[in-house]
Design a protein around this motif. Structure first.
Motif, short mmCIF file in Angstrom:
data_model
loop_
_atom_site.label_atom_id
_atom_site.label_comp_id
_atom_site.label_asym_id
_atom_site.label_seq_id
_atom_site.Cartn_x
_atom_site.Cartn_y
_atom_site.Cartn_z
N PRO A 219 0.83 -1.21 0.00
CA PRO A 219 0.00 0.00 0.00
C PRO A 219 0.86 1.26 0.00
N ARG A 220 0.39 2.28 -0.70
CA ARG A 220 1.10 3.56 -0.69
C ARG A 220 1.06 4.15 0.70
N VAL A 221 2.19 4.70 1.13
CA VAL A 221 2.27 5.26 2.47
C VAL A 221 1.40 6.50 2.62
N ASP A 222 1.10 7.19 1.51
CA ASP A 222 0.29 8.39 1.59
C ASP A 222 -1.09 8.20 0.98
N GLY A 223 -1.46 6.95 0.70
CA GLY A 223 -2.73 6.67 0.05
C GLY A 223 -3.93 7.11 0.86
N ARG A 224 -3.90 6.87 2.16
CA ARG A 224 -5.03 7.22 3.00
C ARG A 224 -5.26 8.74 3.01
N GLU A 225 -4.15 9.52 3.12
CA GLU A 225 -4.27 10.98 3.16
C GLU A 225 -4.80 11.52 1.84
N ILE A 226 -4.34 10.91 0.72
CA ILE A 226 -4.79 11.37 -0.59
C ILE A 226 -6.28 11.10 -0.77
N VAL A 227 -6.73 9.90 -0.42
CA VAL A 227 -8.13 9.54 -0.59
C VAL A 227 -9.03 10.38 0.30
N ARG A 228 -8.58 10.67 1.52
CA ARG A 228 -9.40 11.43 2.46
C ARG A 228 -9.31 12.94 2.24
N GLY A 229 -8.42 13.37 1.36
CA GLY A 229 -8.31 14.79 1.09
C GLY A 229 -7.51 15.56 2.12
N SER A 230 -6.76 14.86 2.96
CA SER A 230 -5.98 15.55 3.99
C SER A 230 -4.52 15.77 3.57
N ALA A 231 -4.13 15.27 2.39
CA ALA A 231 -2.76 15.49 1.91
C ALA A 231 -2.56 16.97 1.61
N ILE A 232 -1.38 17.49 1.94
CA ILE A 232 -1.10 18.92 1.76
C ILE A 232 -0.42 19.15 0.41
N TYR A 233 -1.00 20.02 -0.39
CA TYR A 233 -0.44 20.40 -1.68
C TYR A 233 0.01 21.86 -1.64
N GLY A 234 0.65 22.30 -2.70
CA GLY A 234 1.13 23.66 -2.73
C GLY A 234 0.02 24.69 -2.51
N LEU A 235 -1.15 24.44 -3.08
CA LEU A 235 -2.25 25.38 -2.93
C LEU A 235 -2.80 25.45 -1.51
N ASP A 236 -2.42 24.46 -0.67
CA ASP A 236 -2.91 24.44 0.71
C ASP A 236 -2.07 25.30 1.64
N ALA A 237 -0.89 25.73 1.19
CA ALA A 237 0.02 26.47 2.07
C ALA A 237 -0.52 27.88 2.33
N ARG A 238 -0.30 28.34 3.55
CA ARG A 238 -0.74 29.68 3.94
C ARG A 238 0.36 30.38 4.72
N THR A 239 0.48 31.70 4.53
CA THR A 239 1.40 32.51 5.30
C THR A 239 0.63 33.71 5.85
N GLU B 102 11.56 34.51 -0.36
CA GLU B 102 11.58 33.05 -0.29
C GLU B 102 10.42 32.51 -1.13
N ILE B 103 10.73 31.62 -2.06
CA ILE B 103 9.72 31.12 -2.98
C ILE B 103 9.46 29.64 -2.73
N TRP B 104 8.21 29.29 -2.58
CA TRP B 104 7.78 27.88 -2.49
C TRP B 104 7.06 27.56 -3.77
N SER B 105 7.53 26.55 -4.47
CA SER B 105 6.97 26.28 -5.79
C SER B 105 6.88 24.79 -6.04
#
Length: 348
Positions: A188-208, A345-348
């Motif tokens: 099983p993928r180690v991040d599969g559960r987070e991806i399916v549940r929508g809790s995985a963090i992507y670039g668009l999720d970052a906040r400052t 500082e750039i996050w991309s």
């Protein structure tokens, strides 16, 4: 991707609490030849038995957070539940952080196997020395070294202090395909559960703090030039904070994505067609088809295929055409720029 002694540099952590092996996933450069430690990956085994693989490959849906640790864990005979992958940060220790070309797994395969096998050999040597037995009498499985004749076992974590003092083997023995316990098996993928549940963090999720959002009105055709736009009309949209003309369009800044998008819609931009404005896809396909029937540059030749085809009793001919496709991710391309104190500082 052959690993040599120059590829490896062993670092004993404070008080011998861990075993760390740094290695390169690419060819050795001048820095390595000069004896400088600039790897682009490393494996660390701590005294509590936890195993960390730090590598400069990004997870983009291709599964490298699972496959790369699997390669290492298989050769290391590690407890799969105790191994994790950490994303490398830019700096002097990590010179290559690019991910692309579908090469993360194939390009890391040989070196990760060698790193895992080297660490396992060092841990086995440490156990054999402690027991006063030959290394060939020891077996490894699930992060445990065992000596069956005396029924003794030691966990990897208890051996890292001794192992960190040993030389890194140049050519450790690698497993055969039949000996592998993880690679080639359903895992099983180690991040599969987070991806399916929508809790995985992507670039668009970052906040400052104090973050604003910008979107860009881009030219409708390749090479079109911006003639005019209505900045004041866009500024009247609630939440829009700024409108800026840039080299390839107009950027609208707002306190939310929605405000920026609505501001862009209100710009009423006018464009001047560029040199590619007359491009026609159908005509382009005809040009490509015509070019495919003209003699080209031969880069490889084997046998006499064309003469045999010409003399064939039966011939079949077909044309296959693929339309243009955007090489684009499901997630909109995005970046965060944090500008303060004269730095960016750039996050991309």
């Amino acid at each position: 991707m052959t690993a040599t002694r120059r590829d490896f540099l062993k670092v004993a952590a404070a008080a011998g609490a861990s075993l760390t092996i740094g290695f390169r996933l690419y060819a050795v450069d001048d820095d390595a030849a000069a004896g400088l430690f600039k790897p682009n990956a490393w494996v660390q085994i701590d005294s509590d038995g936890s195993i960390t693989l730090t590598v400069g490959k990004s997870e983009m849906g291709q599964g490298v957070r699972t496959t790369l640790p699997m390669i290492l864990a298989d050769e290391l005979d590690a407890d799969w539940s105790s191994i994790k992958l950490v994303q490398a940060m830019p700096g002097p220790d990590f010179q290559r952080l690019g991910t692309g070309g579908s090469g993360s797994t194939s390009g890391s395969w040989s070196t990760l196997r060698t790193a895992g096998a080297a660490a396992r050999a060092m841990i086995v040597a440490a156990a054999a020395t402690r027991w006063g037995v030959g290394a060939s009498e020891c077996r490894t499985s699930n992060s445990v070294v065992s000596h069956e004749p005396s029924n003794r076992t030691l966990r990897y974590g208890s051996l890292v202090a001794d192992a960190s003092l040993l030389p890194v083997p140049e050519s450790p023995k690698l497993k055969s395909a039949a000996e592998r316990t993880l690679v080639g098996k359903r895992t099983p993928r180690v991040d599969g559960r987070e991806i399916v549940r929508g809790s995985a963090i992507y670039g668009l999720d970052a906040r400052t703090p104090g973050m604003v959002y910008a979107v860009i009105a881009r030219p409708p055709k390749l090479g079109s030039k911006l003639k005019s736009f209505d900045a004041e009309r866009a500024r009247k949209i609630t939440g829009v904070t700024d409108v800026v003309a840039i080299s390839r369009g107009v950027a609208v800044v707002g306190r939310s994505t929605w405000a920026a998008l609505k501001g862009r819609d209100a710009l009423d931009t006018a464009w001047e067609d560029g040199e590619h404005s007359s491009f026609d896809s159908d005509e382009h396909m005809k040009t490509l088809e015509k070019a495919s029937r003209t003699p080209g540059l031969s880069t490889f030749k084997l046998g006499e295929g064309l003469p045999l085809l010409e003399s064939a009793a039966r011939k079949l001919e077909a044309s296959y055409i693929s339309p243009f496709h955007a090489h684009a991710p499901m997630e909109p391309m995005n970046s965060i720029a944090d500008v303060r104190d004269g730095q960016c500082e750039i996050w991309s």
